[in-house]
Structures are given as C-alpha cells and as structure tokens.
Motif scaffolding. Structure first.
Motif, PDB file in Angstrom:
ATOM      1  N   ILE A   1      39.110  51.399  42.368  1.00 42.13           N
ATOM      2  CA  ILE A   1      39.859  52.643  42.508  1.00 42.13           C
ATOM      3  C   ILE A   1      38.926  53.806  42.204  1.00 42.13           C
ATOM      4  O   ILE A   1      38.312  53.856  41.129  1.00 42.13           O
ATOM      5  N   ARG A   2      38.814  54.716  43.159  1.00 40.31           N
ATOM      6  CA  ARG A   2      37.923  55.867  42.987  1.00 40.31           C
ATOM      7  C   ARG A   2      38.483  56.845  41.960  1.00 40.31           C
ATOM      8  O   ARG A   2      39.565  56.684  41.442  1.00 40.31           O
ATOM      9  N   GLY A   3      37.705  57.881  41.683  1.00 38.06           N
ATOM     10  CA  GLY A   3      38.133  58.898  40.737  1.00 38.06           C
ATOM     11  C   GLY A   3      37.875  58.523  39.297  1.00 38.06           C
ATOM     12  O   GLY A   3      38.557  59.021  38.391  1.00 38.06           O
ATOM     13  N   GLY A   4      36.909  57.646  39.070  1.00 40.32           N
ATOM     14  CA  GLY A   4      36.569  57.258  37.713  1.00 40.32           C
ATOM     15  C   GLY A   4      37.405  56.140  37.135  1.00 40.32           C
ATOM     16  O   GLY A   4      37.206  55.764  35.973  1.00 40.32           O
ATOM     17  N   VAL A   5      38.337  55.586  37.924  1.00 39.60           N
ATOM     18  CA  VAL A   5      39.172  54.490  37.424  1.00 39.60           C
ATOM     19  C   VAL A   5      38.382  53.190  37.400  1.00 39.60           C
ATOM     20  O   VAL A   5      38.381  52.453  36.420  1.00 39.60           O
ATOM     21  N   GLY A   6      37.697  52.886  38.519  1.00 44.83           N
ATOM     22  CA  GLY A   6      36.808  51.734  38.557  1.00 44.83           C
ATOM     23  C   GLY A   6      37.484  50.442  38.978  1.00 44.83           C
ATOM     24  O   GLY A   6      38.459  50.443  39.725  1.00 44.83           O
ATOM     25  N   GLN A   7      36.983  49.330  38.467  1.00 43.88           N
ATOM     26  CA  GLN A   7      37.388  47.998  38.914  1.00 43.88           C
ATOM     27  C   GLN A   7      38.645  47.532  38.177  1.00 43.88           C
ATOM     28  O   GLN A   7      38.720  47.600  36.958  1.00 43.88           O
ATOM     29  N   ARG A   8      39.608  47.047  38.965  1.00 39.22           N
ATOM     30  CA  ARG A   8      40.887  46.618  38.416  1.00 39.22           C
ATOM     31  C   ARG A   8      41.317  45.298  39.065  1.00 39.22           C
ATOM     32  O   ARG A   8      40.896  44.973  40.181  1.00 39.22           O
TER      33      ARG A   8
ATOM     34  N   VAL B   1      40.330  50.511  48.842  1.00 38.35           N
ATOM     35  CA  VAL B   1      38.868  50.479  48.950  1.00 38.35           C
ATOM     36  C   VAL B   1      38.357  49.081  49.242  1.00 38.35           C
ATOM     37  O   VAL B   1      37.531  48.870  50.129  1.00 38.35           O
ATOM     38  N   VAL B   2      38.853  48.075  48.506  1.00 43.59           N
ATOM     39  CA  VAL B   2      38.322  46.721  48.672  1.00 43.59           C
ATOM     40  C   VAL B   2      39.306  45.706  48.111  1.00 43.59           C
ATOM     41  O   VAL B   2      40.079  46.011  47.188  1.00 43.59           O
TER      42      VAL B   2
ATOM     43  N   ASP C   1      35.088  41.768  30.874  1.00 47.69           N
ATOM     44  CA  ASP C   1      35.264  43.135  30.398  1.00 47.69           C
ATOM     45  C   ASP C   1      34.040  43.938  30.819  1.00 47.69           C
ATOM     46  O   ASP C   1      32.962  43.800  30.251  1.00 47.69           O
ATOM     47  N   MET C   2      34.199  44.824  31.807  1.00 47.66           N
ATOM     48  CA  MET C   2      33.044  45.500  32.394  1.00 47.66           C
ATOM     49  C   MET C   2      32.391  46.495  31.441  1.00 47.66           C
ATOM     50  O   MET C   2      31.177  46.699  31.479  1.00 47.66           O
ATOM     51  N   THR C   3      33.153  47.136  30.586  1.00 52.67           N
ATOM     52  CA  THR C   3      32.610  48.191  29.737  1.00 52.67           C
ATOM     53  C   THR C   3      32.653  47.860  28.248  1.00 52.67           C
ATOM     54  O   THR C   3      32.017  48.547  27.448  1.00 52.67           O
ATOM     55  N   GLY C   4      33.398  46.844  27.861  1.00 51.22           N
ATOM     56  CA  GLY C   4      33.606  46.548  26.452  1.00 51.22           C
ATOM     57  C   GLY C   4      34.768  47.304  25.847  1.00 51.22           C
ATOM     58  O   GLY C   4      35.029  47.203  24.642  1.00 51.22           O
ATOM     59  N   GLU C   5      35.494  48.063  26.674  1.00 45.83           N
ATOM     60  CA  GLU C   5      36.608  48.876  26.178  1.00 45.83           C
ATOM     61  C   GLU C   5      37.704  48.028  25.551  1.00 45.83           C
ATOM     62  O   GLU C   5      38.337  48.434  24.574  1.00 45.83           O
ATOM     63  N   ILE C   6      37.939  46.826  26.088  1.00 44.39           N
ATOM     64  CA  ILE C   6      39.026  45.980  25.593  1.00 44.39           C
ATOM     65  C   ILE C   6      38.569  45.108  24.427  1.00 44.39           C
ATOM     66  O   ILE C   6      39.225  45.029  23.391  1.00 44.39           O
ATOM     67  N   THR C   7      37.434  44.446  24.598  1.00 45.78           N
ATOM     68  CA  THR C   7      37.007  43.425  23.638  1.00 45.78           C
ATOM     69  C   THR C   7      36.028  43.935  22.590  1.00 45.78           C
ATOM     70  O   THR C   7      35.775  43.250  21.597  1.00 45.78           O
TER      71      THR C   7
ATOM     72  N   ALA D   1      42.153  48.375  32.074  1.00 44.03           N
ATOM     73  CA  ALA D   1      40.764  48.766  31.873  1.00 44.03           C
ATOM     74  C   ALA D   1      39.904  48.062  32.918  1.00 44.03           C
ATOM     75  O   ALA D   1      40.390  47.247  33.706  1.00 44.03           O
ATOM     76  N   GLN D   2      38.611  48.386  32.925  1.00 47.57           N
ATOM     77  CA  GLN D   2      37.727  47.859  33.957  1.00 47.57           C
ATOM     78  C   GLN D   2      37.413  46.385  33.696  1.00 47.57           C
ATOM     79  O   GLN D   2      36.720  46.051  32.727  1.00 47.57           O
ATOM     80  N   VAL D   3      37.918  45.514  34.565  1.00 43.65           N
ATOM     81  CA  VAL D   3      37.683  44.077  34.471  1.00 43.65           C
ATOM     82  C   VAL D   3      37.441  43.524  35.869  1.00 43.65           C
ATOM     83  O   VAL D   3      37.887  44.084  36.874  1.00 43.65           O
ATOM     84  N   GLU D   4      36.740  42.397  35.932  1.00 43.76           N
ATOM     85  CA  GLU D   4      36.548  41.701  37.204  1.00 43.76           C
ATOM     86  C   GLU D   4      36.320  40.214  36.933  1.00 43.76           C
ATOM     87  O   GLU D   4      36.410  39.749  35.803  1.00 43.76           O
TER      88      GLU D   4
END
Length: 228
Positions: free
Chosen positions: A87-94, A64-65, A138-144, A118-121
């Motif tokens: 990554i499409r399909g709900g995976v998001g930014q990696r 994708v990019v 941390d894009m969503t806070g899932e990790i931290t 997890a989603q990071v950039e």
C-alpha cells in the motif's frame, strides 16, 4: 501456488533492474499475480489454470500487487489464502485474506482491508481445531522489537486477527548444537512442519553476515527444532 509477472515489450536487462530504486511503481511489479497448478504426482505433469486466481484490484487496498501466497486447506476442501500486498503512501507491506471452495475454483477476498496493522510479509498459515494461526516476518521490528523476527497472529472467525501474547514467534538468534549462538543476517520465508496441528520444525531461508540480500557470504535453507 506460485507467482508470476508479464512484461510489455522486451524483457529488461539485469543492469536496468539493478538500478531501479522504485520497483513498486513499475508495471512489471503491478503485473505480479498469484496462480495455482495441480498434479496427481509431485513429479508432474503440472497443469496451470489459464488465468491467475488472484490479481491486483483496479482500485482498493491491494491494487498494487498480490504476491507471497500462503494457503490453508481445510478438511472440508475449502482453502483460505493469505497473501501479501503493498500500500503506497508510507503504509508499506501488508497481509490480506481470500478464500475459495476448492483450490482451483474462484477466489474472493474475505476482507477489503489488510489483516495485520504493521509491515509484515512471508506468511505461513495453519489451522488447529477452531483456531487459525499465522507466522510472518516483521519487516521493521515494530511488532516484535526485532527487525525480521517472526510475528504470531491468531483468529477464530478469520476477520478479527489478533497478535499473540507475546507477539514474537521466533528470533533471528539461532542456538546451535555445538553450544554457539549466532544472529542470522536474515531469516526468510518461514514454513512449518506440523504434526497433529502442532508445529515441530521451522524451515527458513537464511544468510550470515550483517543482513540484507546483498550483505552475506553464505546463504542456505535451515531447519530449526521447536519447543512449541
């Protein structure tokens, strides 16, 4: 290192871009690629390579990019380039990793998969002795446990990246010299000033307000002293 994109036909208007809710599906987003320019002086002139050094693959995890380049130049002259994909399909930014024997030589992917689960950039990567480290957002806070706080990753062999213990590198909570404390609306594009391989200062683009690119009264670049 920089990113750029191209358009087929006329450039879109600002209004059409503002209304687009699915930017990841557009050709202009898929056309984003990473380039490199060199100069003997920071004042230029800068010479760009004719072609991008890293572009989306026709198929695969980063089709994708390829964007947000973060280089780590080693003493041997090699460069390891951490970059961000979607990554499409709900995976998001990696985050992903490529390497080259020299900054303006050919780049190849170290792994055909992301290096973070997890989603990071917004990565920043550096090396000290035989270890490589990354801080990223941390894009969503899932990790931290805190949205847009800093994630801390480390590795020895560049293929098995592990979260640090604890995994949070920094918070959006900032303690000021006058004794006050604020929670910044955003803390973007983290960069470090290193002395002998040890981080001394964190640089970030920041904003006040409730957060997000449009919910701020003031934006600026800030420098935060570290106790690393």
């Amino acid at each position: 290192y920089y990113i750029g994109s191209t358009y087929a036909g006329a450039s879109p208007s600002a209004d059409s871009l503002r209304k687009n809710k699915h930017v990841y599906r557009t050709s202009r987003y898929k056309n984003i690629a990473i380039g490199v320019a060199t100069s003997k002086s920071l004042d230029g002139p800068w010479q760009r390579k004719d072609e991008p050094i890293l572009a989306p693959q026709p198929a695969g995890f980063d089709s994708v990019v390829t964007t947000n380049p973060a280089p780590c130049l080693t003493e041997s002259g090699e460069v390891y380039l951490v970059y961000r994909t979607f990554i499409r399909g709900g995976v998001g930014q990696r985050l992903a990793l490529a390497k080259a024997v020299h900054p303006d030589s050919a780049y190849e992917r170290v792994l055909q998969k992301p290096i973070a689960a997890a989603q990071v950039e917004d990565p920043f990567v550096w090396q000290k002795d035989d270890m490589f480290y990354i801080i990223a957002k941390d894009m969503t806070g899932e990790i931290t446990g805190e949205k847009h706080a800093g994630v801390f990753l480390k590795t020895r062999d560049l293929t098995d990246w592990q979260l640090n213990d604890p995994p949070k590198a920094y918070s959006r909570t900032v303690h000021w010299d006058d004794g006050s404390t604020t929670v910044q609306g955003s803390l973007e594009r983290p960069q470090l000033l290193l002395e002998n391989g040890v981080p001394q200062y964190l640089f970030a683009a920041t904003a006040d307000g409730p957060g997000g690119f449009r919910n701020a009264e003031n934006t600026w670049n800030m420098v935060i002293p570290l106790n690393f």
